[in-house]
Design an enzyme around this catalytic site. Structure first.
Site, mmCIF file in Angstrom:
data_model
loop_
_atom_site.group_PDB
_atom_site.id
_atom_site.type_symbol
_atom_site.label_atom_id
_atom_site.label_comp_id
_atom_site.label_asym_id
_atom_site.label_seq_id
_atom_site.Cartn_x
_atom_site.Cartn_y
_atom_site.Cartn_z
ATOM 1 N N CYS A 101 -0.058 3.572 43.120
ATOM 2 C CA CYS A 101 1.550 3.491 42.624
ATOM 3 C C CYS A 101 1.699 3.255 41.053
ATOM 4 O O CYS A 101 2.007 4.708 40.508
ATOM 5 C CB CYS A 101 1.212 1.277 42.166
HETATM 6 N N1 LIG Z 1 -1.584 0.415 48.135
HETATM 7 C C1 LIG Z 1 -1.039 -0.752 47.303
HETATM 8 O O1 LIG Z 1 -1.406 -1.198 46.280
HETATM 9 C C2 LIG Z 1 0.606 -0.461 47.118
HETATM 10 C C3 LIG Z 1 1.570 -1.562 46.472
HETATM 11 C C4 LIG Z 1 2.549 -1.377 46.208
HETATM 12 C C5 LIG Z 1 3.924 -0.946 47.024
HETATM 13 N N2 LIG Z 1 3.040 0.216 47.927
HETATM 14 C C6 LIG Z 1 3.742 0.913 47.977
HETATM 15 O O2 LIG Z 1 3.675 0.415 49.543
HETATM 16 C C7 LIG Z 1 4.237 2.019 50.406
HETATM 17 C C8 LIG Z 1 2.692 1.935 51.082
HETATM 18 O O3 LIG Z 1 2.212 2.880 50.718
HETATM 19 P P1 LIG Z 1 0.251 2.207 51.021
HETATM 20 O O4 LIG Z 1 -0.569 1.552 50.688
HETATM 21 O O5 LIG Z 1 0.207 0.983 52.175
HETATM 22 O O6 LIG Z 1 0.077 3.555 51.980
HETATM 23 P P2 LIG Z 1 -0.650 3.904 53.341
HETATM 24 O O7 LIG Z 1 -1.173 5.422 52.815
HETATM 25 O O8 LIG Z 1 -1.646 2.675 53.180
HETATM 26 O O9 LIG Z 1 0.072 3.361 54.226
HETATM 27 C C9 LIG Z 1 0.851 4.391 55.025
HETATM 28 C C10 LIG Z 1 0.680 4.710 56.326
HETATM 29 O O10 LIG Z 1 2.365 5.152 56.919
HETATM 30 C C11 LIG Z 1 1.737 5.921 58.034
HETATM 31 N N3 LIG Z 1 2.732 6.346 57.746
HETATM 32 C C12 LIG Z 1 3.286 7.683 57.277
HETATM 33 N N4 LIG Z 1 4.581 8.310 57.953
HETATM 34 C C13 LIG Z 1 4.640 7.873 58.886
HETATM 35 C C14 LIG Z 1 5.581 7.680 59.701
HETATM 36 N N5 LIG Z 1 7.053 8.771 59.496
HETATM 37 N N6 LIG Z 1 6.327 6.818 61.023
HETATM 38 C C15 LIG Z 1 4.703 5.909 61.693
HETATM 39 N N7 LIG Z 1 3.965 5.523 60.379
HETATM 40 C C16 LIG Z 1 3.847 6.404 58.945
HETATM 41 C C17 LIG Z 1 1.119 6.859 57.755
HETATM 42 O O11 LIG Z 1 0.064 6.752 58.607
HETATM 43 C C18 LIG Z 1 -0.123 5.052 57.169
HETATM 44 O O12 LIG Z 1 -0.638 4.543 57.710
HETATM 45 C C19 LIG Z 1 3.840 3.682 49.114
HETATM 46 O O13 LIG Z 1 5.864 3.648 48.258
HETATM 47 C C20 LIG Z 1 3.314 2.329 48.263
HETATM 48 O O14 LIG Z 1 4.569 2.947 46.873
HETATM 49 C C21 LIG Z 1 1.439 0.508 48.365
#
Ligand SMILES: NC(=O)c1ccc[n+]([C@@H]2O[C@H](COP(=O)([O-])OP(=O)(O)OC[C@H]3O[C@@H](n4cnc5c(N)ncnc54)[C@H](O)[C@@H]3O)[C@@H](O)[C@H]2O)c1
Length: 442
Positions: free
Chosen positions: A276
């Site tokens: 982030c």
């Molecule tokens: N990790 C955090 O603490 C956090 C906190 C707040 C916001 N976010 C935001 O949330 C969003 C997701 O982050 P995250 O940390 O969960 O990411 P992540 O990489 O842990 O998970 C994303 C998942 O999406 C899957 N994916 C990708 N493309 C796909 C598709 N076309 N169809 C289905 N699945 C698909 C991936 O395989 C993965 O499992 C991002 O925008 C991030 O900035 C993350």
């Protein structure tokens, strides 16, 4: 007054009959899917990663702070499962998008995940569905990127299907707050969109906060992360100033914290990490260019935070120098490659840059991290390293122990007893009390 399609969906949500589809079962999507399953909704988790789909269906955890027992909230219920078959999207009444939003190599928003996911949903979107984007992104994304492909089906947002943005506020590893105890900001394309999204989240989170549009909800998330990024940069800069003045920045922050109003502590470190804070502010920078407004605070904070690993290595090399040793050939034991304490996530971790800088100057680097036994390849780095055990012999053998992440499980007393020199970027050695080893703050 909601239209009939909205009313029908509202009833399904309120009676928890609405099927919730969560796309992307990562750090954000998995706990969310678990919350909806626990609340009694039928849940379908979607992911392209077959391993995650298999694990969810087998009730096995794959994220450190989300144990298997929690994942079983999905696997053990008859009406919940994970899949890679996106045709099942048609069965979902509510679809929540939790896919990654990284930066490209040119540090511009990489929208491919959102675009691909939207195009997939567009194949199956039907009347009476609610689609919510949760991925962090620039203001305008929901209306400009998600809405048009969904409306290309002939359906209209707010009339036939419903569309909203609600940013995720996960803080992985924070024992005080979980998905359900963090209020959720929601902005809908229309009033019905907002109402439906709020009623859905109200079933699983402590409270929702409505804003007037998806754009305002997108901007809220960016404000939160930019606030952190800028304040971390400020203490990182003050750390360097105070160090020259012979003042300990940690002592100063601790004292300033006693002010009961108008101050909030932020802590310095070896640089920014995680999915982030190093990334999201630049989503706004990119979008602001369209409006010909420079984002100077963000750029400056980025500059300061990005330069922190260089500062740490300069301090480390200077300390070795005073011992008549060079960085070239020095054996460095790096503690922690996760981007923050007690998590198993090393995305954008400053430790990776520290390793690069050390190796560039001829140092021999080993690392210890109880949560990251093997360093997986990233877009930028391909280290072939495994975590070494933290034994007295390993600690003694290192010329420098460099603390980059202050995991709770590390035996800091052992370091204090056996290390020759400790460079501490997190004030972690405070826990060890008096130490034999010299400790340099960096
Ligand atoms: N990790 C955090 O603490 C956090 C906190 C707040 C916001 N976010 C935001 O949330 C969003 C997701 O982050 P995250 O940390 O969960 O990411 P992540 O990489 O842990 O998970 C994303 C998942 O999406 C899957 N994916 C990708 N493309 C796909 C598709 N076309 N169809 C289905 N699945 C698909 C991936 O395989 C993965 O499992 C991002 O925008 C991030 O900035 C993350």
């Amino acid at each position: 007054m909601p239209n009939r399609v909205a009313e029908k969906l509202l009833k399904r949500i309120e009676s928890r009959q609405a099927t919730v589809g969560v796309i992307g079962l990562g750090y954000v999507g998995l706990p969310l899917a678990i919350e909806f399953a626990k609340a009694g909704f039928p849940v379908i988790g979607f992911d392209l990663d077959e391993r995650k789909v298999r694990k969810v269906n087998a009730g096995q955890g794959y994220i450190k702070h989300i144990p298997s027992a929690c994942v079983q909230e999905i696997s053990k219920r008859k009406n919940c499962h994970a899949t890679g078959d996106f045709r099942e999207l048609r069965r979902a009444d509510c679809i929540i998008i939790c896919v990654p939003t990284p930066l490209t190599r040119q540090r511009e928003p990489d929208m491919t995940y959102i675009v691909n996911t939207t195009n997939t949903i567009a194949q199956y979107v039907r009347r009476g569905q609610l689609v919510i984007l949760e991925s962090t992104t620039y203001p305008g994304t929901t209306r400009e990127i998600v809405q048009p492909p969904l409306e290309a089906s002939g359906l209209k947002a707010g009339r036939d299907f419903f569309l909203a943005f609600s940013p995720e506020r996960e803080d992985p590893g924070n024992p005080k707050y979980s998905t359900s105890s963090i209020p959720k900001v929601v902005g809908g394309v229309t009033r019905d969109c907002l109402k439906l999204a709020q009623s859905l989240y109200n079933a699983v989170v402590v409270r929702t906060v409505s804003v007037s549009s998806p754009d305002a909800a997108e901007a809220t998330k960016l404000l939160e992360n930019i606030f952190r990024c800028v304040n971390i940069a400020l203490v990182n800069e003050l750390k360097q100033v105070f160090e020259r003045m012979g003042i300990n920045v940690w002592e100063v922050i601790e004292a300033a914290k006693s002010k009961p109003f108008g101050f909030m502590p932020f802590y310095p470190g070896p640089g920014l990490g995680g999915h982030c804070i190093p990334i999201d502010p630049f989503y706004l920078t990119w979008k602001a260019r369209e409006y010909e407004i420079p984002t100077r605070f963000i750029e400056l904070a980025g500059e300061i935070n990005t330069a922190m690993p260089e500062y740490v290595i300069t301090r480390l090399a200077g300390s070795l120098n005073r011992m008549k040793k060079s960085l070239n050939g020095a054996r460095i034991l790096l503690l922690g490659v996760a981007y923050k304490k007690d998590v198993d996530d090393m995305r954008e971790s400053p430790s990776l840059r520290l390793m690069e800088l050390l190796q560039d100057q001829g140092a021999v680097v080993e690392y210890h991290d109880p949560f990251i036994p093997i360093l997986p390849p990233t877009r930028k780095y391909r280290y072939r390293l495994r975590s070494v055990p933290l034994t007295p012999a390993k600690v003694k053998a290192a010329d420098v122990v460099l603390i980059a992440t202050d995991h709770s499980d590390i035996n800091y007393r052992l370091l204090g007893k056996y290390a020759r020199l400790i460079v501490d970027t997190r004030n972690a050695m405070l826990r060890a009390g008096r130490t034999k080893a010299p400790v340099i703050q960096a």
